[in-house]
Design an enzyme around this catalytic site. Sequence first.
Site, mmCIF file in Angstrom:
data_model
loop_
_atom_site.group_PDB
_atom_site.id
_atom_site.type_symbol
_atom_site.label_atom_id
_atom_site.label_comp_id
_atom_site.label_asym_id
_atom_site.label_seq_id
_atom_site.Cartn_x
_atom_site.Cartn_y
_atom_site.Cartn_z
ATOM 1 N N ARG A 21 19.473 0.563 -2.794
ATOM 2 C CA ARG A 21 19.426 1.750 -1.934
ATOM 3 C C ARG A 21 19.197 2.994 -2.791
ATOM 4 O O ARG A 21 18.643 3.975 -2.351
ATOM 5 C CB ARG A 21 20.713 1.912 -1.120
ATOM 6 N N TYR A 37 3.009 17.909 12.885
ATOM 7 C CA TYR A 37 3.089 16.563 13.480
ATOM 8 C C TYR A 37 4.194 16.540 14.550
ATOM 9 O O TYR A 37 5.242 17.188 14.379
ATOM 10 C CB TYR A 37 3.389 15.572 12.356
ATOM 11 N N ASP A 71 2.840 19.241 4.063
ATOM 12 C CA ASP A 71 2.578 17.860 4.486
ATOM 13 C C ASP A 71 1.110 17.575 4.184
ATOM 14 O O ASP A 71 0.210 18.139 4.801
ATOM 15 C CB ASP A 71 2.875 17.712 5.985
ATOM 16 N N LYS A 107 0.105 6.174 6.427
ATOM 17 C CA LYS A 107 -1.273 6.465 6.822
ATOM 18 C C LYS A 107 -2.243 6.126 5.684
ATOM 19 O O LYS A 107 -2.420 4.973 5.371
ATOM 20 C CB LYS A 107 -1.379 7.927 7.264
HETATM 21 C C1 LIG Z 1 2.409 10.018 10.905
HETATM 22 C C2 LIG Z 1 2.713 11.333 10.344
HETATM 23 C C3 LIG Z 1 4.028 11.688 10.004
HETATM 24 C C4 LIG Z 1 5.199 10.760 10.221
HETATM 25 O O1 LIG Z 1 5.120 9.644 9.402
HETATM 26 P P1 LIG Z 1 5.802 8.207 9.753
HETATM 27 O O2 LIG Z 1 5.476 7.386 8.567
HETATM 28 O O3 LIG Z 1 5.186 7.723 11.026
HETATM 29 O O4 LIG Z 1 7.263 8.472 9.928
HETATM 30 C C5 LIG Z 1 4.228 12.942 9.450
HETATM 31 N N1 LIG Z 1 3.215 13.809 9.257
HETATM 32 C C6 LIG Z 1 1.950 13.515 9.597
HETATM 33 C C7 LIG Z 1 0.880 14.515 9.376
HETATM 34 C C8 LIG Z 1 1.651 12.273 10.156
HETATM 35 O O5 LIG Z 1 0.390 11.986 10.506
#
Ligand SMILES: *Cc1c(COP(=O)(O)O)cnc(C)c1O
Length: 401
Positions: free
Chosen positions: A68, A121, A193, A218
């Site tokens: 962890r 997001y 982000d 992603k």
């Molecule tokens: C999908 C996404 C998130 C969240 O990510 P998860 O892995 O689904 O928790 C955050 N920011 C952006 C821009 C995203 O496309």
Amino acid sequence: MSPQPEQGEKVPADLGIGSLCVWGGEGSDGASTPTEVSVVRSVAFGYAELEEWRSVAVGESSGHIYSRNTNPTVSALESKIAALEGAEAATCFASGMAAISATLLALVSPGQRVVSIRDTYGGTSKLFLEILPRLGMHVTLCASEDHEAIEREVAAGCRMLYVESPTNPMLKVLDLARLARAGHHSGALVVVDNTFATPINQRPLALGADLVVHSATKFLGGHGDALGGAVAGRRHLVQQIFHFREITGAALDPTGAYLILRGLKTLHLRIAQQNRSAHAIADWLAGDTRVQRVFYPGLPAHTNHEVASAQMRGFGSVLSFELTAGETAVAQVLRKLRLAHRAANLGAVSTTAGPPATTSHVECSPEERAALGIPEGLIRYSVGIEDTEDLIQDLDQALSG
Ligand SMILES: *Cc1c(COP(=O)(O)O)cnc(C)c1O
């Protein structure tokens, strides 16, 4: 608990981005050691000598104690992400939202303020609107295109400026160097982000940000088979976020870490193809009368094309468009696509398509989406690595009704 192991440079930091995708953070020595990072599934790491165990546990010497906290496979992924973002350190999470939540909760205290934009997001937006206020943190959300308003709010005093660029699903682009200057001028931490751009197309730390967050689910993983998140940037900040994660427990599973690590080795090749394809598809859609509007930062007609050209090396592989036939035609067009998953994911090798109501902004009501300026008749299209011509032909037959 044990600190994160030092993420020292294992290969020169001035290698090209493609070489960093393959070698960044990985060892290159040893004739009889495995050439690839192994999946270490063990939860705990044993020590025959109590003194050695104690020394690792208190962080005097490097090593792992309990997964962890740290795990060798996850550590290898963290080193590679740090190398790709040009960061001092990185730490990984079970999902992108876990990374984003931990970044906010580790660094912002009750009574402090976060300035952000309305177009984050959907999940992040829910954190800002529901969770942080409940914990006594103040959040001010500005219109993403209004840099003056963001600068005014930041100048009024805040702990953190949190932005996203390009945004999901409208592909708005923010001037990151300008906003980082504004943040630092008033002593705020600047967090970006970078999920949509990836470090191939944009490196926010080089533009002045303190931290970069990713949904590794992603593009970084890129194959739609592993959830994960990451934060990279200044070491002392990453260390605080890591500490929050080791206590609250949103650790990345080693198998997920391995899949993302493996995906990263082809990141530069995938993104090059996806950039090229998305640009060609956006051009093609923009010239078709069946399509009313196309949102893609690579198009000269895009409102933020200039700043996108200045700060991005490629315009990314997500675009969105509205149909001339309107909202009622969306279901029909989506149904006819043969080379797209109708699914909430994006950034994978296979193309995905869907409306914001079932993808990025599924957490929002139709009224909330309308307030965000997201048309119900929008189709978000995340271009995979298929042949460009096949994707254009597929869109052509789907649009022909
Ligand atoms: C999908 C996404 C998130 C969240 O990510 P998860 O892995 O689904 O928790 C955050 N920011 C952006 C821009 C995203 O496309």
